[in-house]
Design an enzyme around this catalytic site. Structure first.
Site, PDB file in Angstrom:
ATOM      1  N   GLU A  89       7.197  -5.665  -1.258  1.00  0.00           N
ATOM      2  CA  GLU A  89       7.534  -6.050  -0.177  1.00  0.00           C
ATOM      3  C   GLU A  89       6.986  -7.126   0.581  1.00  0.00           C
ATOM      4  O   GLU A  89       7.108  -7.526   1.766  1.00  0.00           O
ATOM      5  CB  GLU A  89       8.281  -5.003   0.298  1.00  0.00           C
ATOM      6  CG  GLU A  89       9.612  -4.691  -0.350  1.00  0.00           C
ATOM      7  CD  GLU A  89      10.495  -6.129   0.114  1.00  0.00           C
ATOM      8  OE1 GLU A  89      10.931  -6.680   0.339  1.00  0.00           O
ATOM      9  OE2 GLU A  89      11.591  -5.525  -1.090  1.00  0.00           O
ATOM     10  N   GLU A 120       2.609   9.269 -18.916  1.00  0.00           N
ATOM     11  CA  GLU A 120       1.999   9.535 -18.236  1.00  0.00           C
ATOM     12  C   GLU A 120       0.386  10.890 -18.288  1.00  0.00           C
ATOM     13  O   GLU A 120       0.302  10.930 -17.345  1.00  0.00           O
ATOM     14  CB  GLU A 120       3.328  10.199 -17.035  1.00  0.00           C
ATOM     15  CG  GLU A 120       3.392  11.854 -17.461  1.00  0.00           C
ATOM     16  CD  GLU A 120       3.884  12.772 -16.103  1.00  0.00           C
ATOM     17  OE1 GLU A 120       3.580  13.993 -16.566  1.00  0.00           O
ATOM     18  OE2 GLU A 120       5.349  12.129 -15.661  1.00  0.00           O
TER      19      GLU A 120
END
Length: 255
Positions: A89, A120
């Site tokens: 953004e 992970e």
């Protein structure tokens, strides 16, 4: 700091009390309970406001010195996706160029839309992904992990140390390996979730708000906000072209 046995206390894994099982509530009560539980997010963010301020100042002071310095986000699962959301953004909102943004995800970009199980847990993947970016002291790493124990995220922070890249850790656990590894640590102690261990709830919300504050204020200090207006936004559609016009008109009318 590769960890073979993750034995730190993870407050994000706390179980709800038996009178607060969400699946035993009526929908009306469950809605109210979830809204009320989210109030803790703001309270905990207030407690770390000084650390958030330090993060803003540190990122600004690093990025203003170089025309090529980057803001890099790393994480796995929900935390990784939240980092990507903040990163992508920055161009449309503030005109911050894409070549000064990077994000590192456990499991790669495919993990944006589907879970990549076990990703992970791979320290070496985080370490190598970060090294491949060829970072240095002109860049900043923001690492996100609800528990603060993600091996992948720890790998990125360890690689940042190797390249002298300043690292900021954001998690929801005070006693974490991430806190020990990074240069600046922001623990937002949102505690157990109303659905035990589902850190897409309050933990994720707290991380998103924290990133909102950090990136917005860094962009403001770098001159991309003036009088509360997105002066460098990219007008890529009709709505934004209209907004850009209104911003120019507003600026012209401010004494």
């Amino acid at each position: 700091m590769k960890i073979n046995d993750l034995n730190k206390n993870e407050t994000t894994e706390t179980f709800p009390k038996n009178k607060k099982y969400i699946d035993k509530m009526s929908t009306e009560v469950a809605v109210i309970s979830m809204i009320m539980s989210s109030e803790r997010v703001t309270r905990e963010l207030m407690k770390v406001s000084a650390l958030i301020n330090l993060a803003v100042e540190k990122i600004y002071n690093i990025l203003k010195k170089s025309k090529n310095g980057r803001l890099i986000y790393s994480g796995s699962g929900t935390s990784g996706r939240i980092g990507v959301l903040d990163a992508v953004e920055l161009l449309p909102t503030f005109g911050w160029p894409y070549n000064r943004i990077n994000f590192i995800l456990a499991g790669g970009n495919q993990s944006l839309t589907r879970s990549v199980e076990g990703a992970e847990d791979v320290f070496e993947d985080g370490f190598s992904q970060f090294l491949n970016l060829n970072c240095d002291k002109n860049d900043v790493l923001i690492s996100l992990s609800a528990s603060g124990q993600s091996q992948f995220t720890l790998g990125t922070v360890q690689a940042a140390k190797k390249t002298k890249t300043f690292s900021i850790g954001i998690s929801n656990n005070s006693n974490s390996y991430l806190g020990e590894a990074c240069d600046l640590y922001i623990p937002i102690l949102t505690g157990g979730e109303i659905v035990a261990g589902s850190t897409r709830l309050n933990a994720g919300t707290a991380q998103k708000i924290c990133l909102n504050i950090i990136s917005t204020l860094v962009m403001a200090k770098l001159g991309n906000i003036q009088n509360g207006l997105m002066v460098n936004m990219i007008p890529s559609n009709k709505k934004l072209k209209k907004r850009k016009k209104l911003i120019k008109e507003r600026l012209n009318n401010i004494d």
